[in-house]
Design an enzyme around this catalytic site. Structure first.
Site, PDB file in Angstrom:
ATOM      1  CG  ASP A  36      -0.198  -0.091   2.515  1.00  7.88           C
ATOM      2  OD1 ASP A  36       1.036  -0.314   2.476  1.00  7.88           O
ATOM      3  OD2 ASP A  36      -0.824   0.056   3.582  1.00  7.88           O
ATOM      4  CG  HIS A 241      18.107   4.013 -21.472  1.00  8.71           C
ATOM      5  ND1 HIS A 241      16.911   3.825 -22.095  1.00  8.71           N
ATOM      6  CD2 HIS A 241      18.593   5.186 -21.949  1.00  8.71           C
ATOM      7  CE1 HIS A 241      16.672   4.830 -22.926  1.00  8.71           C
ATOM      8  NE2 HIS A 241      17.686   5.667 -22.857  1.00  8.71           N
ATOM      9  CG  ASP A 258      22.209  11.095 -19.273  1.00  2.00           C
ATOM     10  OD1 ASP A 258      21.657  12.127 -18.840  1.00  2.00           O
ATOM     11  OD2 ASP A 258      21.856  10.523 -20.326  1.00  2.00           O
ATOM     12  CG  ASP A 270      18.742  14.922 -20.497  1.00  4.13           C
ATOM     13  OD1 ASP A 270      19.660  14.243 -19.987  1.00  4.13           O
ATOM     14  OD2 ASP A 270      18.084  14.540 -21.488  1.00  4.13           O
ATOM     15  CG  HIS A 349      22.097   7.693 -28.800  1.00  4.27           C
ATOM     16  ND1 HIS A 349      22.222   9.058 -28.853  1.00  4.27           N
ATOM     17  CD2 HIS A 349      23.189   7.238 -28.117  1.00  4.27           C
ATOM     18  CE1 HIS A 349      23.332   9.421 -28.216  1.00  4.27           C
ATOM     19  NE2 HIS A 349      23.942   8.341 -27.768  1.00  4.27           N
ATOM     20  CG  HIS A 353      15.576  14.218 -25.962  1.00  9.02           C
ATOM     21  ND1 HIS A 353      15.203  14.970 -24.869  1.00  9.02           N
ATOM     22  CD2 HIS A 353      16.714  13.567 -25.582  1.00  9.02           C
ATOM     23  CE1 HIS A 353      16.056  14.754 -23.876  1.00  9.02           C
ATOM     24  NE2 HIS A 353      16.999  13.914 -24.278  1.00  9.02           N
ATOM     25  CG  HIS A 360      13.074  11.448 -23.796  1.00  9.34           C
ATOM     26  ND1 HIS A 360      13.289  10.117 -24.014  1.00  9.34           N
ATOM     27  CD2 HIS A 360      14.289  11.942 -23.416  1.00  9.34           C
ATOM     28  CE1 HIS A 360      14.569   9.820 -23.780  1.00  9.34           C
ATOM     29  NE2 HIS A 360      15.185  10.913 -23.423  1.00  9.34           N
ATOM     30  CD  GLU A 383      20.818  13.035 -25.449  1.00 13.29           C
ATOM     31  OE1 GLU A 383      21.273  12.115 -24.758  1.00 13.29           O
ATOM     32  OE2 GLU A 383      19.678  13.515 -25.266  1.00 13.29           O
ATOM     33  CE1 TYR A 387      27.201   6.087 -25.255  1.00 14.37           C
ATOM     34  CE2 TYR A 387      26.580   6.304 -27.576  1.00 14.37           C
ATOM     35  CZ  TYR A 387      26.565   6.779 -26.277  1.00 14.37           C
ATOM     36  OH  TYR A 387      25.914   7.961 -26.000  1.00 14.37           O
ATOM     37  NE  ARG A 411      24.190  10.124 -23.153  1.00 20.45           N
ATOM     38  CZ  ARG A 411      24.213   8.886 -22.689  1.00 20.45           C
ATOM     39  NH1 ARG A 411      24.660   7.914 -23.464  1.00 20.45           N
ATOM     40  NH2 ARG A 411      23.816   8.606 -21.473  1.00 20.45           N
ATOM     41  CD  GLU A 413      21.585  14.764 -22.510  1.00 16.26           C
ATOM     42  OE1 GLU A 413      21.952  13.979 -21.623  1.00 16.26           O
ATOM     43  OE2 GLU A 413      20.445  14.759 -23.003  1.00 16.26           O
TER      44      GLU A 413
HETATM   45  N1  GLY Z   1      18.802  10.919 -19.964  1.00 15.96           N
HETATM   46  C1  GLY Z   1      18.020  10.570 -21.056  1.00 15.96           C
HETATM   47  C2  GLY Z   1      18.488  11.223 -22.266  1.00 15.96           C
HETATM   48  O1  GLY Z   1      19.564  11.772 -22.298  1.00 15.96           O
HETATM   49  O2  GLY Z   1      17.804  11.283 -23.238  1.00 15.96           O
HETATM   50 MN    MN Z   2      20.571  12.617 -20.668  1.00 20.89          MN
HETATM   51 MN    MN Z   3      18.807  13.582 -23.238  1.00 19.40          MN
END
Ligand code: GLY
Ligand code: MN
Ligand code: MN
Length: 439
Positions: A36, A241, A258, A270, A349, A353, A360, A383, A387, A411, A413
Site C-alpha cells: 500500500d 540506459h 547522465d 538533462d 541513438h 530530443h 523527452h 548529445e 560506445y 557521451r 550532452e
Molecule cells: N537521460 C536521457 C536522455 O539523455 O535522453
Molecule cells: Mn541525458
Molecule cells: Mn537527453
C-alpha cells in the site's frame, strides 16, 4: 515559479485552438510502489501545463463552447480532515477556484454525473485515449449518451480527437518564464556534475557519486532526479540506459554521468559528461573524447532558427564518421557509410530530443514529409556519443574493433534553447573542455 496569470494565458490559447471542441485533461494518478505504498507523486505534464495544480486524480475541462466564466472546470478531491491527516493538504473545490483560477470546481465524485452536461453542445471531444483508465469510461459513456440523444436533441459531439497536436504545439514553444525555470534546472544540474567530477576517484562505487549528485538536487530545492541518474564507469557506459549504478570505479576507466534535476514545477535539466576516473585520459580515450566533443560542438553550432533537429543530428553524425574513419575504426567513403548506417555499432541513438516539462518532451519532429523547423523558444538536447564494445555486430564491410578501444563509452550532452540570434547553451556551467576533465 510560473504565475497564475501564465497558466490562465495558456488556457486561453488552448481554448482558442480547440475551436468548439471540449477538452478533458486528467491529472496523473498515484502509482503503487508495492503493497500500500506509493511512488512520490508526479503530475501529468499536460494537466500541469494548463493548471499548475499538483494533486492526483483531478480532471480539468476546457470548454470553449460555454460562455466566459464557465470555460475552465476542475474536478478535485474535496477537503477531508480524515484523509488529509494521512496524506496531506488538499486545496479542495474552494481552493481550486480561489488559487488556481477555476471558473467552477466540483468534487471528483461528481464527475460521472456532470460530465455529459458539460460536454453537451461541443462539436467534438478532445481526450487522450489509452492513458487514463479511470476517466476514459466516463468520457466514452458521456459521448455515447450524447450520440444516443442526438436525433432528439439535434446536437452531439461528432468526434473524439487527440488533444496532443494542439496542446503539444504550445508546449514545444517555451515562454520566457519557462526558459527562466529551465535555466534554473540547468544551473542546479550543471553544479551537480561539477561536484561529481571533484569527488570521483578509483575505488569509489558508482552510487556514491550518484549520491553526491542527487544530494545537490535536493539541497537546491529540486524534487530530485528528472530521470534515473546514469552513473556508468568504464564499459557500463556502453549501456545507454544503465541505471544499476552499483559498480566500483576503476583506475584507467572513464566515468559517464547522465543526470539532471527536476524542479518543484517539473522543469528539467538533462546533462551528460564523461571524464577519466583517475583524472588522466589514456591516448585512446583522449582521441575519442576529442572526437565526440568536436561532433557535439559542431551540432550545437547548428542550432539556430530555420535549421532542424534532423540537421543537428546529421551534423554530429558527419563529424563522428569522418573522425572514426581517420582513426581506423571505420573504413570507406564517408557518404556511403552514413547512407548505409554502417557507423551504428558505434553510435546507435539520435543526437537529441525536445526538453521541457517532460525530459523527452512533447512536440513533433516531423510534420508529414517535412522536418520541423527550429524557432526561438524551442529547447532541445544535443548529445552525441560513441560506445565501443562487442555488444553489436560490426557490419561486414567495417573493420573489427581493436581491443585497445573497447570499454570506452562517451557521451556529451547539453541543453540548448533556440533564440533569435541562434542559441543559448543552458548547461554551459558544466565544463566539457578536455583540460577541465583532467586533474
Ligand atoms: N537521460 C536521457 C536522455 O539523455 O535522453
Ligand atoms: Mn541525458
Ligand atoms: Mn537527453
Amino acid at each position: 515559479m510560473i504565475s497564475t496569470q501564465i497558466y490562465a494565458q495558456r488556457r486561453e490559447r488552448f481554448l482558442q485552438r480547440l475551436g468548439s471542441v471540449a477538452a478533458v485533461i486528467p491529472a496523473g494518478p498515484l502509482v503503487t510502489h508495492h503493497a500500500d505504498t506509493e511512488y512520490p507523486f508526479r503530475q501529468n505534464s499536460d494537466f500541469w501545463y494548463l493548471t499548475g495544480f499538483d494533486e492526483a486524480d483531478a480532471v480539468a475541462l476546457l470548454l470553449p463552447h460555454r460562455p466566459p466564466g464557465e470555460r475552465f472546470v476542475l474536478f478535485v478531491q474535496p477537503r477531508d480532515p480524515g484523509a488529509e491527516v494521512w496524506t496531506g493538504f488538499r486545496w479542495g473545490t474552494e481552493g481550486a477556484v480561489e488559487h488556481f483560477g477555476a471558473d467552477i470546481a466540483h468534487p471528483l465524485s461528481e464527475l460521472s454525473e456532470r460530465l455529459a452536461d458539460y460536454l453537451g453542445g461541443a462539436e467534438g471531444i478532445a481526450f487522450r485515449v489509452g492513458r487514463h483508465p479511470r476517466v476514459e469510461p466516463l468520457v466514452l459513456t458521456a459521448w455515447a449518451r450524447q450520440l444516443d440523444r442526438a436525433p432528439r436533441s439535434g446536437t452531439a459531439a461528432l468526434g473524439l480527437v487527440a488533444p496532443c497536436p494542439m496542446l503539444h504545439e504550445l508546449r514545444l514553444r517555451k515562454q520566457p518564464e519557462e526558459l527562466e525555470r529551465m535555466r534554473e534546472a540547468c544551473r542546479i544540474s550543471a553544479e551537480a556534475h561539477e561536484l561529481a567530477r571533484e569527488v570521483a576517484r578509483p575505488g569509489l562505487n558508482e552510487r556514491q557519486v550518484q549520491a553526491v549528485i542527487e544530494q545537490h538536487f535536493l539541497e537546491q530545492g529540486a524534487r530530485g532526479p528528472a530521470y534515473g541518474s546514469i552513473v556508468a564507469g568504464g564499459d557500463n557506459a556502453c549501456v545507454l540506459h544503465y541505471t544499476a549504478n552499483n559498480a566500483p570505479l576503476r583506475d584507467g576507466d572513464l566515468l559517464l554521468i547522465d543526470a539532471g534535476c527536476s524542479l518543484q514545477d517539473y522543469y528539467n535539466g538533462d546533462i551528460t559528461r564523461t571524464f577519466p576516473v583517475n583524472g588522466r585520459f589514456s591516448a585512446e580515450q583522449r582521441e575519442l573524447y576529442a572526437l565526440v566533443l568536436a561532433a557535439q560542438e559542431a551540432a550545437v553550432a547548428a542550432v539556430a532558427p530555420g535549421e532542424t533537429a534532423e540537421g543537428v543530428h546529421d551534423t554530429a553524425v558527419r563529424v563522428l564518421v569522418e573522425g572514426l574513419v581517420a582513426l581506423g575504426l571505420l573504413r570507406g567513403d564517408v557518404d556511403g557509410i552514413i547512407e548505409r548506417g554502417a557507423y551504428r555499432h558505434l553510435y546507435m541513438h539520435r543526437t537529441g530530443h525536445w526538453l521541457g516539462l517532460d525530459v523527452h518532451d512533447v512536440g513533433a519532429y516531423r510534420l508529414g514529409e517535412h522536418p520541423v523547423t527550429l524557432e526561438p523558444g524551442m529547447v532541445l538536447t544535443v548529445e552525441p556519443g560513441l560506445y565501443v564494445s562487442d555488444r553489436l555486430p560490426v557490419p561486414d564491410d567495417q573493420p573489427a574493433i581493436e581491443e585497445r578501444w573497447k570499454g570506452i563509452g562517451i557521451r556529451i550532452e547539453d541543453d540548448v534553447a533556440v533564440n533569435e540570434h541562434g542559441h543559448e547553451v543552458l548547461t554551459a556551467a558544466a565544463l566539457k573542455a578536455p583540460a577541465a576533465m583532467q586533474r
